[in-house]
Design a protein around this motif. Structure first.
Motif, short mmCIF file in Angstrom:
data_model
loop_
_atom_site.label_atom_id
_atom_site.label_comp_id
_atom_site.label_asym_id
_atom_site.label_seq_id
_atom_site.Cartn_x
_atom_site.Cartn_y
_atom_site.Cartn_z
N GLU A 201 0.84 -1.21 0.00
CA GLU A 201 0.00 0.00 0.00
C GLU A 201 0.87 1.25 0.00
OE1 GLU A 201 -4.02 -1.47 2.34
OE2 GLU A 201 -2.28 -0.85 3.55
N ASP A 202 1.94 1.23 0.78
CA ASP A 202 2.83 2.39 0.83
C ASP A 202 3.54 2.61 -0.50
OD1 ASP A 202 2.14 2.85 3.42
OD2 ASP A 202 4.03 2.16 4.31
N VAL A 203 4.05 1.55 -1.11
CA VAL A 203 4.78 1.74 -2.36
C VAL A 203 3.84 2.15 -3.49
CG1 VAL A 203 6.69 0.22 -1.76
CG2 VAL A 203 4.72 -0.72 -2.98
N ALA A 204 2.56 1.80 -3.38
CA ALA A 204 1.61 2.25 -4.39
C ALA A 204 1.49 3.77 -4.35
CB ALA A 204 0.24 1.60 -4.15
N ASP A 209 4.83 9.32 -7.62
CA ASP A 209 5.88 10.27 -7.98
C ASP A 209 6.99 9.61 -8.81
OD1 ASP A 209 4.64 12.39 -6.61
OD2 ASP A 209 5.49 11.71 -4.70
N GLY A 210 6.75 8.40 -9.29
CA GLY A 210 7.74 7.70 -10.10
C GLY A 210 8.27 6.48 -9.38
N ASP A 211 9.02 5.67 -10.09
CA ASP A 211 9.50 4.40 -9.57
C ASP A 211 10.84 4.49 -8.83
OD1 ASP A 211 7.29 3.06 -10.46
OD2 ASP A 211 8.23 2.28 -12.29
N ASP A 212 11.54 5.62 -8.96
CA ASP A 212 12.88 5.71 -8.39
C ASP A 212 12.87 5.53 -6.87
OD1 ASP A 212 14.04 6.02 -10.83
OD2 ASP A 212 14.28 8.19 -10.69
N LEU A 213 11.93 6.19 -6.20
CA LEU A 213 11.88 6.09 -4.74
C LEU A 213 11.42 4.70 -4.30
CD1 LEU A 213 12.48 7.66 -2.19
CD2 LEU A 213 10.11 8.49 -2.19
N ALA A 214 10.53 4.08 -5.08
CA ALA A 214 10.11 2.71 -4.78
C ALA A 214 11.30 1.75 -4.90
CB ALA A 214 8.98 2.29 -5.71
N ARG A 215 12.12 1.95 -5.92
CA ARG A 215 13.32 1.12 -6.07
C ARG A 215 14.26 1.35 -4.89
NH1 ARG A 215 17.86 2.91 -7.56
NH2 ARG A 215 16.95 4.69 -8.67
N ALA A 216 14.38 2.60 -4.42
CA ALA A 216 15.23 2.89 -3.27
C ALA A 216 14.74 2.16 -2.02
CB ALA A 216 15.29 4.39 -3.03
N VAL A 217 13.42 2.00 -1.88
CA VAL A 217 12.87 1.26 -0.75
C VAL A 217 13.35 -0.19 -0.80
CG1 VAL A 217 10.75 0.32 0.25
CG2 VAL A 217 10.84 2.72 -0.45
N VAL A 218 13.28 -0.79 -1.98
CA VAL A 218 13.74 -2.17 -2.14
C VAL A 218 15.23 -2.27 -1.87
CG1 VAL A 218 13.90 -4.14 -3.72
CG2 VAL A 218 11.90 -2.63 -3.82
N GLU A 219 16.00 -1.32 -2.36
CA GLU A 219 17.44 -1.35 -2.15
C GLU A 219 17.78 -1.21 -0.67
OE1 GLU A 219 19.15 1.58 -4.70
OE2 GLU A 219 18.91 0.35 -6.51
N LEU A 243 13.33 9.83 3.14
CA LEU A 243 12.18 10.52 2.56
C LEU A 243 12.41 10.98 1.13
CD1 LEU A 243 11.19 12.73 5.64
CD2 LEU A 243 10.19 10.55 4.93
N SER A 244 13.67 11.08 0.73
CA SER A 244 13.91 11.66 -0.60
C SER A 244 15.08 11.04 -1.35
CB SER A 244 14.14 13.17 -0.49
OG SER A 244 15.26 13.44 0.35
N LEU A 245 15.98 10.31 -0.69
CA LEU A 245 17.15 9.78 -1.37
C LEU A 245 16.77 8.64 -2.31
CD1 LEU A 245 19.80 9.62 1.51
CD2 LEU A 245 19.48 11.41 -0.21
N ILE A 246 17.36 8.63 -3.48
CA ILE A 246 17.12 7.55 -4.44
C ILE A 246 18.41 6.83 -4.80
CG2 ILE A 246 15.04 8.61 -5.39
CD1 ILE A 246 16.71 9.55 -7.76
N ASP A 247 19.52 7.29 -4.26
CA ASP A 247 20.82 6.67 -4.55
C ASP A 247 21.56 6.42 -3.25
OD1 ASP A 247 20.70 6.64 -7.42
OD2 ASP A 247 21.00 8.82 -7.36
N TRP A 248 22.53 5.52 -3.31
CA TRP A 248 23.37 5.22 -2.15
C TRP A 248 24.22 6.41 -1.76
CZ3 TRP A 248 21.73 0.92 -0.12
CH2 TRP A 248 21.31 -0.15 -0.92
#
Length: 267
Positions: A201-204, A209-219, A243-248
């Motif tokens: 539900e959260d990742v939905a 706002d795009g898939d980048d932040l969802a991918r960061a959650v998985v990472e 809350l906002s980072l999408i990269d390591w």
């Protein structure tokens, strides 16, 4: 043939029969090589199970990644790993993973594979996708299961809601980790059978706002699976509340490189 020669032949035949009988009872060549040293055991599916022996050569699958950055990182199991240091996955075997597809958002599987590939590139750990599973992702799972054969269960990635899993309450979007288990012989421990659970539900909402932040959650959760703990620095992806980072961040990369630089389990 002399009596001495016949005795040698008889001795060799007896030894061969002994080994063959041992193999029939589930004893491996590795057990024979470690004769006198008991193989470590765990409890699985209500039974005592001998820890599976590592297969293949004791050589890395992928080259080691050299850390070129510095920053904040920490390990879930800082002591007890092979050769000293943190407990890590064996880099000489590919880390198998499966997906439990129940409640997986549409189009989310490519995000998972992209995140896995990224973690592989920054750790030097090889991953191997084995498809879908009917196993429910849970930290109470048995580490050895009949559905996966005579080996440790692969990393399982699943999707749940706060209603299904209270540990996902509040701002928690995912959970991840692995079990620290001794090798077949000796005291060194290795990470095994990781679990990654995403709040679907959260990742939905995040994907609006795009898939980048969802991918960061998985990472982030994969970072836990390969052994990293949370850090206090908000500039690192392994901070508890991203809350906002999408990269390591630089500390993430340093820690991930070390997470993939563990010792290989001998046979």
């Amino acid at each position: 043939m002399s009596s001495a020669g016949r005795m040698v032949v008889v001795t060799l035949i007896c030894a061969a029969l002994f080994v063959a009988g041992a193999m029939w009872r589930g004893v491996t060549w590795s057990d024979v090589r470690h004769w006198g040293t008991p193989r470590n055991v765990i409890e699985a599916e209500g039974q005592t199970v001998r820890i599976p022996v590592a297969q293949g050569d004791a050589e890395r699958v992928l080259p080691v990644v050299t850390a070129t950055t510095t920053g904040s990182y920490d390990f879930l199991f800082p002591d007890g790993g092979a050769g000293g240091g943190p407990v890590r996955y064996d880099p000489c075997r590919a880390l198998s993973y499966v997906i439990s597809p129940a409640h997986m958002p549409d189009g989310f599987e490519p995000i998972i594979h992209e995140a896995v590939a990224d973690v592989s590139s920054v750790t030097g750990l090889a991953f191997e996708y084995e498809g879908l599973t009917d196993e429910t992702a849970s930290f109470d799972r048995d580490l050895v299961q009949g559905r996966y054969g005579d080996r440790f269960a692969p990393i399982v990635i699943g999707f749940q809601s706060e209603a299904q899993n209270p540990d996902l309450a509040g701002t928690v979007t995912g959970l991840g980790g692995s079990s620290a288990v001794p090798g077949a012989y000796g005291d060194d421990r290795y990470l095994r059978s990781g679990v990654l659970i995403i709040d679907w539900e959260d990742v939905a909402d995040i994907r609006d706002d795009g898939d980048d932040l969802a991918r960061a959650v998985v990472e982030h959760e994969l970072g836990h699976v390969v052994g990293l703990a949370h850090v206090g620095d908000k500039h690192e992806l392994m901070h508890e509340s991203n809350l906002s980072l999408i990269d390591w961040g630089p500390g993430d990369l340093a820690g991930l490189a070390l997470a993939g630089a563990g010792g290989c389990e001998g046979r």
